[in-house]
Design a protein around this motif. Structure first.
Motif, PDB file in Angstrom:
ATOM      1  N   THR A   1       0.807  -1.223   0.000  1.00 22.21           N
ATOM      2  CA  THR A   1       0.000   0.000   0.000  1.00 22.21           C
ATOM      3  C   THR A   1       0.841   1.275   0.000  1.00 22.21           C
ATOM      4  OG1 THR A   1      -0.107  -0.103   2.421  1.00 22.21           O
ATOM      5  CG2 THR A   1      -1.890  -1.155   1.195  1.00 22.21           C
ATOM      6  N   THR A   2       2.097   1.203   0.467  1.00 19.25           N
ATOM      7  CA  THR A   2       2.923   2.406   0.483  1.00 19.25           C
ATOM      8  C   THR A   2       3.225   2.875  -0.935  1.00 19.25           C
ATOM      9  OG1 THR A   2       4.989   3.381   1.257  1.00 19.25           O
ATOM     10  CG2 THR A   2       5.077   1.091   0.549  1.00 19.25           C
ATOM     11  N   ASP A   3       3.429   4.170  -1.098  1.00 20.00           N
ATOM     12  CA  ASP A   3       3.719   4.724  -2.414  1.00 20.00           C
ATOM     13  C   ASP A   3       5.205   4.743  -2.734  1.00 20.00           C
ATOM     14  OD1 ASP A   3       1.104   5.193  -3.097  1.00 20.00           O
ATOM     15  OD2 ASP A   3       1.070   7.166  -2.147  1.00 20.00           O
ATOM     16  N   ARG A   4       6.017   4.394  -1.768  1.00 22.48           N
ATOM     17  CA  ARG A   4       7.454   4.506  -1.990  1.00 22.48           C
ATOM     18  C   ARG A   4       8.136   3.158  -1.762  1.00 22.48           C
ATOM     19  NH1 ARG A   4       9.307   9.689  -2.346  1.00 22.48           N
ATOM     20  NH2 ARG A   4      11.407   9.135  -1.655  1.00 22.48           N
ATOM     21  N   VAL A   5       8.829   2.707  -2.796  1.00 29.42           N
ATOM     22  CA  VAL A   5       9.594   1.467  -2.728  1.00 29.42           C
ATOM     23  C   VAL A   5      10.988   1.755  -3.277  1.00 29.42           C
ATOM     24  CG1 VAL A   5       9.778  -0.916  -3.531  1.00 29.42           C
ATOM     25  CG2 VAL A   5       7.526   0.054  -3.060  1.00 29.42           C
ATOM     26  N   THR A   6      12.008   1.389  -2.547  1.00 28.44           N
ATOM     27  CA  THR A   6      13.365   1.566  -3.063  1.00 28.44           C
ATOM     28  C   THR A   6      13.558   0.649  -4.260  1.00 28.44           C
ATOM     29  OG1 THR A   6      14.193   2.105  -0.868  1.00 28.44           O
ATOM     30  CG2 THR A   6      15.819   1.438  -2.503  1.00 28.44           C
ATOM     31  N   ASP A   7      13.989   1.235  -5.347  1.00 28.47           N
ATOM     32  CA  ASP A   7      14.072   0.508  -6.608  1.00 28.47           C
ATOM     33  C   ASP A   7      15.504   0.053  -6.892  1.00 28.47           C
ATOM     34  OD1 ASP A   7      13.689  -0.570  -9.089  1.00 28.47           O
ATOM     35  OD2 ASP A   7      13.611   1.366 -10.130  1.00 28.47           O
ATOM     36  N   LEU A   8      15.716  -1.240  -6.728  1.00 29.28           N
ATOM     37  CA  LEU A   8      16.993  -1.864  -7.114  1.00 29.28           C
ATOM     38  C   LEU A   8      16.724  -2.933  -8.165  1.00 29.28           C
ATOM     39  CD1 LEU A   8      18.703  -2.244  -3.597  1.00 29.28           C
ATOM     40  CD2 LEU A   8      19.081  -0.451  -5.302  1.00 29.28           C
ATOM     41  N   SER A   9      15.746  -2.667  -9.021  1.00 27.38           N
ATOM     42  CA  SER A   9      15.361  -3.651 -10.037  1.00 27.38           C
ATOM     43  C   SER A   9      16.454  -3.870 -11.081  1.00 27.38           C
ATOM     44  CB  SER A   9      14.071  -3.210 -10.733  1.00 27.38           C
ATOM     45  OG  SER A   9      14.254  -1.946 -11.363  1.00 27.38           O
ATOM     46  N   HIS A  10      17.424  -2.966 -11.131  1.00 27.37           N
ATOM     47  CA  HIS A  10      18.531  -3.084 -12.076  1.00 27.37           C
ATOM     48  C   HIS A  10      19.743  -3.757 -11.429  1.00 27.37           C
ATOM     49  CE1 HIS A  10      19.105   0.407  -9.608  1.00 27.37           C
ATOM     50  NE2 HIS A  10      20.341   0.574 -10.034  1.00 27.37           N
ATOM     51  N   CYS A  11      19.528  -4.305 -10.239  1.00 25.22           N
ATOM     52  CA  CYS A  11      20.667  -4.813  -9.470  1.00 25.22           C
ATOM     53  C   CYS A  11      20.438  -6.241  -8.970  1.00 25.22           C
ATOM     54  CB  CYS A  11      20.918  -3.918  -8.257  1.00 25.22           C
ATOM     55  SG  CYS A  11      21.381  -2.228  -8.673  1.00 25.22           S
ATOM     56  N   THR A  12      21.550  -6.864  -8.576  1.00 21.97           N
ATOM     57  CA  THR A  12      21.555  -8.161  -7.914  1.00 21.97           C
ATOM     58  C   THR A  12      22.008  -7.958  -6.473  1.00 21.97           C
ATOM     59  OG1 THR A  12      22.151  -9.273  -9.979  1.00 21.97           O
ATOM     60  CG2 THR A  12      22.534 -10.491  -7.929  1.00 21.97           C
ATOM     61  N   ILE A  13      21.337  -8.622  -5.533  1.00 27.17           N
ATOM     62  CA  ILE A  13      21.784  -8.547  -4.149  1.00 27.17           C
ATOM     63  C   ILE A  13      22.239  -9.927  -3.671  1.00 27.17           C
ATOM     64  CG2 ILE A  13      20.247  -6.617  -3.687  1.00 27.17           C
ATOM     65  CD1 ILE A  13      18.589  -8.567  -1.911  1.00 27.17           C
ATOM     66  N   LEU A  14      23.136  -9.942  -2.711  1.00 24.37           N
ATOM     67  CA  LEU A  14      23.656 -11.171  -2.117  1.00 24.37           C
ATOM     68  C   LEU A  14      24.179 -10.853  -0.733  1.00 24.37           C
ATOM     69  CD1 LEU A  14      27.209 -11.954  -3.518  1.00 24.37           C
ATOM     70  CD2 LEU A  14      25.937  -9.936  -4.233  1.00 24.37           C
ATOM     71  N   PRO A  15      24.368 -11.843   0.129  1.00 20.77           N
ATOM     72  CA  PRO A  15      24.876 -11.564   1.480  1.00 20.77           C
ATOM     73  C   PRO A  15      26.294 -10.996   1.434  1.00 20.77           C
ATOM     74  CG  PRO A  15      23.935 -13.773   1.331  1.00 20.77           C
ATOM     75  CD  PRO A  15      24.058 -13.272  -0.066  1.00 20.77           C
ATOM     76  N   PRO A  16      26.743 -10.375   2.512  1.00 20.28           N
ATOM     77  CA  PRO A  16      28.115  -9.881   2.567  1.00 20.28           C
ATOM     78  C   PRO A  16      29.114 -11.025   2.398  1.00 20.28           C
ATOM     79  CG  PRO A  16      26.815  -8.976   4.360  1.00 20.28           C
ATOM     80  CD  PRO A  16      25.976 -10.029   3.722  1.00 20.28           C
TER      81      PRO A  16
ATOM     82  N   ARG B   1      25.382  -3.797  -9.425  1.00 22.23           N
ATOM     83  CA  ARG B   1      24.627  -3.290 -10.567  1.00 22.23           C
ATOM     84  C   ARG B   1      24.657  -4.317 -11.702  1.00 22.23           C
ATOM     85  NH1 ARG B   1      23.122   1.943 -11.612  1.00 22.23           N
ATOM     86  NH2 ARG B   1      22.514   2.423 -13.757  1.00 22.23           N
ATOM     87  N   GLY B   2      23.500  -4.629 -12.258  1.00 19.70           N
ATOM     88  CA  GLY B   2      23.423  -5.564 -13.368  1.00 19.70           C
ATOM     89  C   GLY B   2      22.842  -6.902 -12.960  1.00 19.70           C
TER      90      GLY B   2
ATOM     91  N   ARG C   1      32.385 -11.025 -11.444  1.00 22.46           N
ATOM     92  CA  ARG C   1      33.211  -9.912 -11.925  1.00 22.46           C
ATOM     93  C   ARG C   1      32.731  -8.574 -11.382  1.00 22.46           C
ATOM     94  NH1 ARG C   1      32.262  -6.461 -16.031  1.00 22.46           N
ATOM     95  NH2 ARG C   1      30.494  -7.715 -16.729  1.00 22.46           N
ATOM     96  N   LYS C   2      31.415  -8.334 -11.387  1.00 23.14           N
ATOM     97  CA  LYS C   2      30.899  -7.015 -11.002  1.00 23.14           C
ATOM     98  C   LYS C   2      31.050  -6.721  -9.506  1.00 23.14           C
ATOM     99  CE  LYS C   2      28.931  -4.290 -13.157  1.00 23.14           C
ATOM    100  NZ  LYS C   2      27.660  -4.229 -13.889  1.00 23.14           N
ATOM    101  N   LEU C   3      31.437  -7.703  -8.731  1.00 20.05           N
ATOM    102  CA  LEU C   3      31.638  -7.461  -7.306  1.00 20.05           C
ATOM    103  C   LEU C   3      32.870  -6.603  -7.038  1.00 20.05           C
ATOM    104  CD1 LEU C   3      30.808 -10.981  -5.812  1.00 20.05           C
ATOM    105  CD2 LEU C   3      29.369  -8.929  -5.813  1.00 20.05           C
TER     106      LEU C   3
END
Length: 407
Positions: free
Chosen positions: A46-61, A371-372, A379-381
């Protein structure tokens, strides 16, 4: 109570070794992941604000399970010699610089393999609350008199057993480091050295260390030094070059963790001119190929592998070398989720760290942003987009303002 946060990511590798997920919505409250929704879940927010990382990959530290913070990996012989002989006052700025390098590459936990003066141990105890990289230490390693290891440790006194020496010099280290072989030859393929301690000596050390809640990590190369360490009940094998199939199967049976540090051998080959003529490139290449074959066998046998780089060795730079070690895991036949598991979850569990290692419900929202697509890893890390700690971008790493999308 803080308002819930929502972060939408393009791809997520959760550290478990399972499939890569795409279009994932993280629901976060008080810095902890409360839900992980698939892409369609965003329609129900329902919130209007979502952080957009749709162009990125996430992984644990990332976790480097074997390094030496007092050494820089430089090719300059004068600097290396100085670091090997310097006192802790001189080395502490070096250690701090290396921790910054590690953090900038997304390495948020390390296990230091020892130094002659116990400098990393002392530094970590004073600074542990003020820096985001968690440091697990061994202090000064234990070695046999007149054998390899004087640059990182000490020996029992004359007439003193290994266990007696450990009890006499008990410190605040998290782990016990034992040296039970020599170095690998860079001129003679497969040359092995004898073990430094007997099975009985190591068994007793494991027992008395266990009474203090400490586990034992063992520098060991070759069939017999590794076999003896496994028979003694040691908890992780460091390096393990030329240990053989039987030891690999024994590690799987005993659930002993292996930290292969394969990139050290590749770095010797890449920087042979700085090694003072002590390198036969054909032998170095064969050593590396053999280690990669062993890593593939270990994967098939079900051995738990934790990534370690031995950073501080010649040409092995803190932070950067983690990605290089990940590339070698790929070369050994590991899938990307398996590589990330070795570099995150397996290392965190080995070091006894609960705060990160997996991205799942109930865990802190601490992760790296690359990113990506996931296909561009590892490689991108080498140049991260961001590092999130407990749901928020780290002010120590921020490059760009937080991206949000209005819906």
């Amino acid at each position: 109570m803080k308002e819930k946060q929502f972060i939408f990511v393009g791809w997520m590798i959760d550290g478990s070794g399972g499939p890569i997920r795409d279009h994932v919505l993280l629901e976060i409250e008080n810095g902890v992941i409360t839900e992980l929704h698939d892409g369609c879940g965003i329609k129900n927010i329902t919130t209007d604000r979502v952080t957009d990382l749709s162009h990125c990959t996430i992984l644990p530290p990332l976790v480097d399970s074997h390094l030496h913070l007092f050494m820089s990996g430089t090719l300059d012989p004068e600097i290396r010699e100085r670091q090997l002989t310097a006192d802790c006052n001189e080395l502490e700025p070096v250690i701090a610089r290396h921790l910054n390098y590690l953090f900038s590459h997304g390495v948020l936990a390390v296990r230091d393999g020892g130094d002659r003066g116990g400098c990393a141990l002392g530094y970590s105890r004073r600074m542990e609350a003020s820096f985001p990289v968690q440091i697990k230490t061994t202090g000064r390693a234990w070695k046999q008199k007149n054998r390899y290891g004087s640059l990182i440790g000490r020996s029992p006194l004359e007439g003193e057993s290994l266990a007696e020496g450990f009890i006499r010099e008990t410190d605040e280290a998290d782990w016990v480091k034992l040296v039970n072989s020599g170095l690998n030859s860079l001129k003679r393929f497969g040359r092995e050295t004898a073990g430094q301690f007997t099975v009985e000596e190591m068994t007793r050390l494991v027992e008395v260390a266990g009474l203090q809640g400490k586990k034992v990590m063992v520098h060991a190369n070759g069939v017999l030094p590794v076999k003896e360490a496994l028979q003694a009940g040691c908890h992780s094998i460091e390096h393990g070059f030329f240990m053989g199939r039987e030891n690999i199967e024994l590690m799987a049976e005993k659930n002993v963790v292996w930290v292969p540090t394969a990139y050290t051998m590749k770095a010797y080959g890449e920087n042979s001119s700085a090694a003072g003529g002590s390198v036969d490139l054909k032998v170095v290449r064969k050593n590396l190929e053999h280690q990669l074959d062993q890593m593939e066998s270990a994967r098939q046998a079900g051995v738990t592998i934790a990534l370690g780089t031995d950073s501080g060795s010649l040409g092995v730079l803190h932070g950067e070398s983690v990605v290089e070690e990940m590339k070698l895991l790929k070369k050994a036949g590991f899938s990307l989720p398996e590589i990330v598991q070795c570099a995150t979850c397996n290392g965190a569990r080995l070091l006894g760290i609960e705060e990160f290692g997996l991205l799942k419900k109930g865990k802190p929202a601490t992760f790296l942003v690359s990113r990506g697509t996931s296909g561009q890893l590892p490689r991108k890390l080498t140049y991260l987009e961001d590092i999130y700690i407990a749901g928020n971008p780290s002010p120590m790493y921020r490059k760009n303002p937080v991206k949000t999308v209005l819906r």
